[in-house]
Design an enzyme around this catalytic site. Structure first.
Site, short mmCIF file in Angstrom:
data_model
loop_
_atom_site.label_atom_id
_atom_site.label_comp_id
_atom_site.label_asym_id
_atom_site.label_seq_id
_atom_site.Cartn_x
_atom_site.Cartn_y
_atom_site.Cartn_z
N LYS A 83 0.85 -1.19 0.00
CA LYS A 83 0.00 0.00 0.00
C LYS A 83 0.89 1.24 0.00
CE LYS A 83 -4.25 1.70 2.14
NZ LYS A 83 -5.32 1.38 3.10
N GLU A 104 -19.51 -6.07 10.08
CA GLU A 104 -20.48 -5.29 10.86
C GLU A 104 -21.52 -6.17 11.55
OE1 GLU A 104 -18.93 -2.74 7.46
OE2 GLU A 104 -19.76 -4.76 7.65
N ARG A 138 -25.65 -2.58 7.13
CA ARG A 138 -25.26 -3.96 6.84
C ARG A 138 -25.55 -4.89 8.02
NH1 ARG A 138 -20.62 -3.81 2.74
NH2 ARG A 138 -19.78 -5.65 3.78
#
Length: 634
Positions: free
Chosen positions: A286, A372, A400
């Site tokens: 990243k 979640e 969600r």
């Protein structure tokens, strides 16, 4: 426009078809130019940064080998998609990303035919790509379908549901899943998959073999020792994950260096010829190619405009606290006061303000990764045993886990506090991140207490109120800063279900919820109206509403939530139940998904700034303009 002297290859690429005209020998240089242009562009506009830098080579090779847009590439999360956008006709507009009428920050179907699936929430790519592959097979279409999942998205259960389905089908789908493994999401990646290699390579047996091998082989620089060390590195990266994915029905390839253009070309050429579900594991970094981003992958996940030659520089001077800051400070203070408090986040430590809490109370901090549903039911289980869980979650991500909120928490009347960040309009991240629906889907749930603060100090008090309440409670607050009210350091609570009369006036009463209160106050002062900070969406202050109904000719309800089923609907339902018929004007967010722009611009577009509120009220009650003018003259 792009500078052709600095980017001689990229300046000629207006679409992937142009990229495919290049010889393979130029792809490395094209990728280098793409990375440089991405750094320059995001430096001007701000936006998601590190994840895109990590997939430059992968994006280049995918669009080179696959006949996009006829072949489908489905991106997960969307943080990775800036290089894709640059190569697919949005190069000269990428500096407008996140700006009003500019390029969307995530893949968006209506923006480009190359954006095959709209993205914002995590871990949807494999399900969507599998659906495309099944539909194409039924239609006799030979197009290829590729899902690129990464930046932590493989930590969510939905990804494994899709893998399990695809790998278990009798008619094997032609689907390629690319796992972009950068060891990160926004924070460090967590969860069982991430730790699998650590557990396996930390075993006593393996380490005994390693240590014995060191003694046997002697000098670590000998060719034999170097070979064995390389073999061990490949074993750690290949054996364990291949077992997992092969058992799920996927043919596993990898891991390979995701920054090696030649390796990517070779592997993907082969995989294009294979039938059935395939999984390619690529290792990327990243922030690749920008040293500061590689060194601070969390800080450079998303950035504001900055000078790439200098890097991101913090703003000088005292920073006005955001609502997120208020929550983070409150959480630590309440944790000091009550050892039963436990903090939970679904991979949003930085965004939800839990960094300090995770450092000061690491044994009471639970990052469950991008999961979640699990976060909410985990909290329910904790509450069953007498703990006091606080779930810190974005409004749009709570959607969600709605079934878990209803079935596992509210139905059992469990003592869980939801700290809901990014309520209402969010702004530059667009509709996928907007919290426009939460008051509607929360206020209909039995047993819930739902609060919306008008300012920073009230937010802290509401958090304490919800925490002290025995049962499920939610405090819903917006992104960014509030009106600037000083936050008192205590842990004081508010009486549940009691609103606050902010101004007494005549004719109309403005019943305002949450962040809209300051704008309502300005308009009420101009027009001589009553204004109430309602504070509680559920339960409403029934006594005050009925009292005001007797003394006013009409109500105006105001909220930064959709009107349908929102807080204003609760007021209308109360009046109807009492047999009271009176004019009500409901002001809220439109019955549409708003595009990306600043929070201020979106509120103005919805008519929820002071000017919009005034215009709407005078449009319904034009006589108020004459009265206000006379009052000003007097």
């Amino acid at each position: 426009m792009i500078d052709a002297t600095r980017y001689p290859l990229l300046s000629k690429i207006d679409s992937p078809a142009d990229l495919r005209k290049l010889p393979e020998s130029d792809l490395r240089a094209a990728a280098d130019e793409l990375r440089g242009y991405l750094i320059e562009s995001v430096g001007k506009s701000g936006g998601h940064f590190g994840a895109g830098l990590g997939v430059v080579e992968l994006t280049t090779v995918l669009h080179y080998l696959y006949a996009t847009p006829d072949d489908r590439i489905v991106w997960d999360v969307g943080h990775q998609s800036y290089p894709h956008k640059i190569l697919t006709g949005r190069r000269d507009r990428i500096h407008t990303v996140k700006q009003q009428d500019g390029v969307a920050p995530f893949p968006k179907r209506e923006e480009s035919e190359y954006d095959t699936f709209g993205v914002g929430h995590s871990s949807t790519s494999i399900s969507a790509a599998l659906g495309m592959a099944i539909a194409n097979a039924r239609a006799g279409n030979e197009r290829r379908v590729v899902a690129v999942i990464g930046d932590g998205a493989m930590t969510a259960g939905m990804a494994y549901e899709a893998l399990g389905h695809a790998g278990g089908m009798d008619d094997e789908p032609d689907l390629l899943v690319i796992l972009n493994d950068n060891r990160m999401s926004i924070s460090e990646a967590v969860g069982g998959l991430t730790k699998m290699l650590g557990r396996m390579t930390g075993s006593k047996t393996l380490n005994a073999l390693r240590e014995g091998g060191k003694k046997l082989l002697g000098d670590k620089n000998r060719p034999t020792a170097r070979f064995v060390r390389r073999w061990e590195e490949h074993w750690k990266g290949m054996f364990v994950p291949s077992t997992l994915f092969e058992e799920m029905g996927f043919h596993y390839t990898g891991p390979i260096d995701g920054h090696d253009v030649d390796a990517l070309l070779g592997v993907l050429k082969t995989l294009k010829t294979l039938k059935g579900p395939q999984l390619l594991h690529v290792i990327t970094t990243k922030g690749k190619g920008y040293e500061l981003a590689e060194g601070d992958q969390i800080g450079y996940h998303a950035v504001g405009p900055f000078d790439p030659t200098v890097g991101v520089v913090g703003k000088a001077g005292a920073k006005k606290p955001t609502y997120t800051d208020v929550f983070g400070d409150w959480l630590c203070d309440m944790a000091a006061a009550d050892p039963a408090l436990l903090g939970i986040t679904p991979a949003m430590r930085e965004g939800s303000g839990l960094v300090r809490f995770s450092q000061e109370y690491p044994d009471r901090y639970f990052d469950v990764a991008i999961a979640e549903q699990h976060a909410v039911t985990l909290a329910a289980g904790m509450a069953c045993e007498g703990a006091k869980p606080v779930v810190a979650i974005y409004s749009t991500f709570l959607q969600r886990a709605y079934d878990q909120l209803v079935h596992d928490v509210a139905l059992q009347d469990l003592d869980v506090l939801f700290a809901i960040d990014r309520g209402g309009v969010v702004g530059p991240d667009g509709a996928t991140h907007a919290g426009n629906l939460d008051l509607s889907f929360l206020r209909c749930v039995p047993n819930m207490v739902v609060m919306a603060p008008a300012d920073e100090d009230e937010c802290r008090k509401m958090l304490s109120t919800g925490y002290r309440h025995e049962g499920p409670a939610a405090v819903r607050y917006p992104r960014g800063t509030g009106p600037g009210v000083a936050v008192q350091p205590g842990l004081d609570t508010l009486p549940i279900g009691k609103a606050q009369l902010r101004r007494s006036g005549a004719t109309l009463a403005l019943l305002a919820f949450g962040a809209i209160v300051p704008a309502a106050e300005r308009v009420a002062a101009e027009l001589g109206l009553t204004v109430v900070n309602m504070r509680f969406v559920r339960p409403l202050d029934r006594a005050l509403v009925l009292d005001l109904a007797r003394s006013h000719a009409g109500f105006v309800t105001l909220e930064d939530n959709v009107v349908a089923g929102g807080a204003g609907s609760g007021v209308a339902e109360l009046l109807a139940a009492e047999g009271i018929a009176m004019p009500i004007l409901h002001l809220g967010l439109p019955d549409a998904f708003q595009h990306h722009a600043s929070r201020e611009a979106l509120l103005a577009e919805a008519g929820l700034d002071a000017d919009g509120i005034r215009t709407a009220i005078l449009g319904r009650w034009p006589q108020l303009a004459q009265a206000a003018s006379a009052a000003r003259s007097a």
